[in-house]
Design a protein around this motif. Structure first.
Motif, short mmCIF file in Angstrom:
data_model
loop_
_atom_site.label_atom_id
_atom_site.label_comp_id
_atom_site.label_asym_id
_atom_site.label_seq_id
_atom_site.Cartn_x
_atom_site.Cartn_y
_atom_site.Cartn_z
N ASP A 293 0.83 -1.20 0.00
CA ASP A 293 0.00 0.00 0.00
C ASP A 293 0.87 1.25 0.00
OD1 ASP A 293 -2.40 -1.30 -0.01
OD2 ASP A 293 -2.92 -0.89 2.07
N HIS A 294 0.39 2.33 -0.59
CA HIS A 294 1.14 3.58 -0.62
C HIS A 294 1.61 3.98 0.76
CE1 HIS A 294 1.46 8.04 -0.43
NE2 HIS A 294 2.10 7.88 -1.58
N HIS A 295 0.76 3.83 1.77
CA HIS A 295 1.19 4.13 3.13
C HIS A 295 0.34 3.41 4.16
CE1 HIS A 295 -1.93 7.19 2.34
NE2 HIS A 295 -2.13 7.25 3.65
N THR A 296 1.00 3.03 5.24
CA THR A 296 0.30 2.60 6.46
C THR A 296 0.47 3.63 7.57
OG1 THR A 296 2.23 1.40 7.31
CG2 THR A 296 0.67 0.15 5.94
N HIS A 297 1.44 4.53 7.39
CA HIS A 297 1.73 5.59 8.35
C HIS A 297 1.95 6.91 7.61
CE1 HIS A 297 2.66 2.02 10.71
NE2 HIS A 297 2.86 2.74 11.80
N PHE A 298 1.56 7.99 8.26
CA PHE A 298 1.90 9.33 7.80
C PHE A 298 2.21 10.15 9.05
CE2 PHE A 298 0.09 13.60 6.24
CZ PHE A 298 1.30 14.01 5.69
N PHE A 299 3.32 10.87 9.03
CA PHE A 299 3.73 11.69 10.17
C PHE A 299 3.55 13.16 9.84
CE2 PHE A 299 7.11 8.19 10.97
CZ PHE A 299 6.16 7.37 11.54
N ILE A 300 2.96 13.90 10.78
CA ILE A 300 2.77 15.34 10.64
C ILE A 300 3.54 16.04 11.74
CG2 ILE A 300 1.11 17.25 10.65
CD1 ILE A 300 -1.00 15.32 9.62
N ARG A 301 4.41 16.95 11.36
CA ARG A 301 5.18 17.72 12.34
C ARG A 301 4.24 18.57 13.18
NH1 ARG A 301 10.57 18.73 11.98
NH2 ARG A 301 10.54 18.19 9.76
N ALA A 302 4.40 18.53 14.50
CA ALA A 302 3.50 19.24 15.40
C ALA A 302 4.23 19.58 16.69
CB ALA A 302 2.27 18.39 15.71
N PRO A 303 3.75 20.56 17.46
CA PRO A 303 4.38 20.88 18.74
C PRO A 303 4.16 19.77 19.76
CG PRO A 303 2.40 22.20 18.41
CD PRO A 303 2.65 21.49 17.12
N ASP A 304 4.94 19.81 20.84
CA ASP A 304 4.90 18.75 21.86
C ASP A 304 3.49 18.48 22.37
OD1 ASP A 304 7.62 18.57 21.60
OD2 ASP A 304 8.10 19.56 23.49
N TYR A 305 2.73 19.55 22.61
CA TYR A 305 1.42 19.37 23.25
C TYR A 305 0.39 18.69 22.34
CZ TYR A 305 -0.25 23.49 20.65
OH TYR A 305 -0.61 24.37 19.67
N MET A 306 0.71 18.55 21.04
CA MET A 306 -0.21 17.90 20.10
C MET A 306 0.15 16.44 19.83
SD MET A 306 -1.02 20.83 17.23
CE MET A 306 -1.97 19.67 16.24
N GLN A 307 1.21 15.93 20.41
CA GLN A 307 1.63 14.56 20.08
C GLN A 307 0.47 13.59 20.27
OE1 GLN A 307 5.20 13.15 22.00
NE2 GLN A 307 4.88 11.05 21.37
N GLY A 308 0.24 12.77 19.27
CA GLY A 308 -0.85 11.80 19.34
C GLY A 308 -1.32 11.38 17.97
N LEU A 309 -2.58 10.97 17.90
CA LEU A 309 -3.16 10.42 16.68
C LEU A 309 -4.04 11.46 16.00
CD1 LEU A 309 -3.62 7.78 14.95
CD2 LEU A 309 -5.65 7.41 16.37
N GLU A 310 -3.76 11.74 14.72
CA GLU A 310 -4.59 12.68 13.97
C GLU A 310 -5.78 11.98 13.35
OE1 GLU A 310 -6.51 14.83 11.10
OE2 GLU A 310 -5.17 13.23 10.39
N HIS A 311 -5.55 10.83 12.67
CA HIS A 311 -6.69 10.05 12.17
C HIS A 311 -6.26 8.63 11.89
CE1 HIS A 311 -5.38 10.85 7.87
NE2 HIS A 311 -5.90 9.65 7.68
#
Length: 312
Positions: A199-217
């Motif tokens: 598959d094209h991707h199983t993971h995608f990483f988005i740069r974010a500040p410390d307080y946002m670390q977690g799951l986007e979708h």
């Protein structure tokens, strides 16, 4: 290391009842679910596990608002778990469980579990289309859509993480676990796939500040764009809120429709994702609306043209 991708994502939630109702309405099947939570699975056995946020069996939470507590990644065979344990055991604690799976954390503290995959092999037809100039995929009198047609998630496709240290995260997944970068959205981050998944991707990483670390979708594969539209429309009519879509992404080419959820993240139906091998050369484009989607629609209630004044 033959890592396939996510088998399960595990959540510690604030409202078990609302989360269970949401996952069931989304199209996942409850499996051994009780007052303590349980597994909600797609057709291939992958899925989402929910527990109350204070459940003692959950890994510790991240120091942010995310409800994601663990990513469970499936591998091809037991020797892959041994290889991962040997590699990651060089610089962190790796815990071997009674069933042979292992638990640890990545370089940013996200809890990981590796197990011989629980995915069941699916043998289901893809969505059929008829187009001028090509042989018809549906035979004469075989209709393509009907009111109560099945439209259920087939497999856990991918998930997207907010990460405060992109370089450290990329190094861990590519150099320690053998993931491959397929494409990059500059200013956001890379799409990645493990070696045993095309598959094209199983993971995608988005740069974010410390307080946002977690799951986007997180996203589930559907059988095609029609199934995606049908499932999404039913979900809206059930009272759930559309967040983005329906539309089609550029990188990955997958159709998408995202929804808000009580699990502190967005859930996505996706369909028709690109496949890649080691000959693929990663592309790069600036993050923005033009790079993110090739087209985008907005849901509206059903409508039909009617006669003009006087019934003419």
């Amino acid at each position: 290391m033959k890592i396939i991708g996510p088998d399960y994502l595990v959540f510690g939630v604030s409202d078990l009842k609302a989360s269970a109702e949401y996952l069931t309405a989304f199209g996942l099947t409850p499996v051994d679910v009780d007052e303590a939570g349980g597994l909600f699975e797609a057709l291939d056995g992958t899925g989402v596990i929910i527990r109350a946020k204070d459940h003692p069996d959950l890994p510790p939470p991240l120091p942010t608002a995310t409800m994601l507590r663990q990513q469970v990644l499936g591998v091809v065979e037991a020797s892959d778990i041994d290889a991962i344990a040997e590699e990651l055991g060089k610089d962190r604690k790796v815990y071997r469980l009674a069933d042979g799976s292992i638990e640890t954390v990545d370089d940013l503290g996200f809890a990981l579990k590796f197990q011989v995959t629980k995915r069941r092999k699916l043998e289901m037809p893809a969505e059929k289309i008829n187009a001028p100039g090509a042989p018809a995929q549906r035979k004469a009198n075989e209709i393509g859509v009907w009111e109560d047609m099945p439209a259920r998630p087939r497999s856990l496709s991918h998930h997207v993480l907010f990460v405060p240290d992109m370089e450290k995260m990329i190094d861990f997944y590519t150099k320690r676990l053998g993931f491959v970068i397929t494409d990059v959205l500059t200013g956001a981050g890379p799409f990645l796939r493990p070696k045993a998944n095309d598959d094209h991707h199983t993971h995608f990483f988005i740069r974010a500040p410390d307080y946002m670390q977690g799951l986007e979708h997180l996203a589930f594969h559907m059988g095609g764009p029609t199934e995606l539209m049908v499932a999404g429309s039913r979900f809206v009519r059930a009272g759930y809120e559309s967040f983005w879509g329906p539309g089609r992404h550029k990188f990955g080419s997958n159709w998408f429709w995202y929804f808000n959820s009580p699990l502190g993240t967005h859930f996505e139906y996706d369909a028709d994702m690109d496949k890649h091998d080691d000959e693929w050369v990663a592309r790069e484009a600036p993050m923005g609306p033009e790079a993110s989607q090739i087209l985008h629609f907005q849901y509206r209630e059903k409508w039909a043209p009617g006669p003009g004044p006087g019934g003419k």
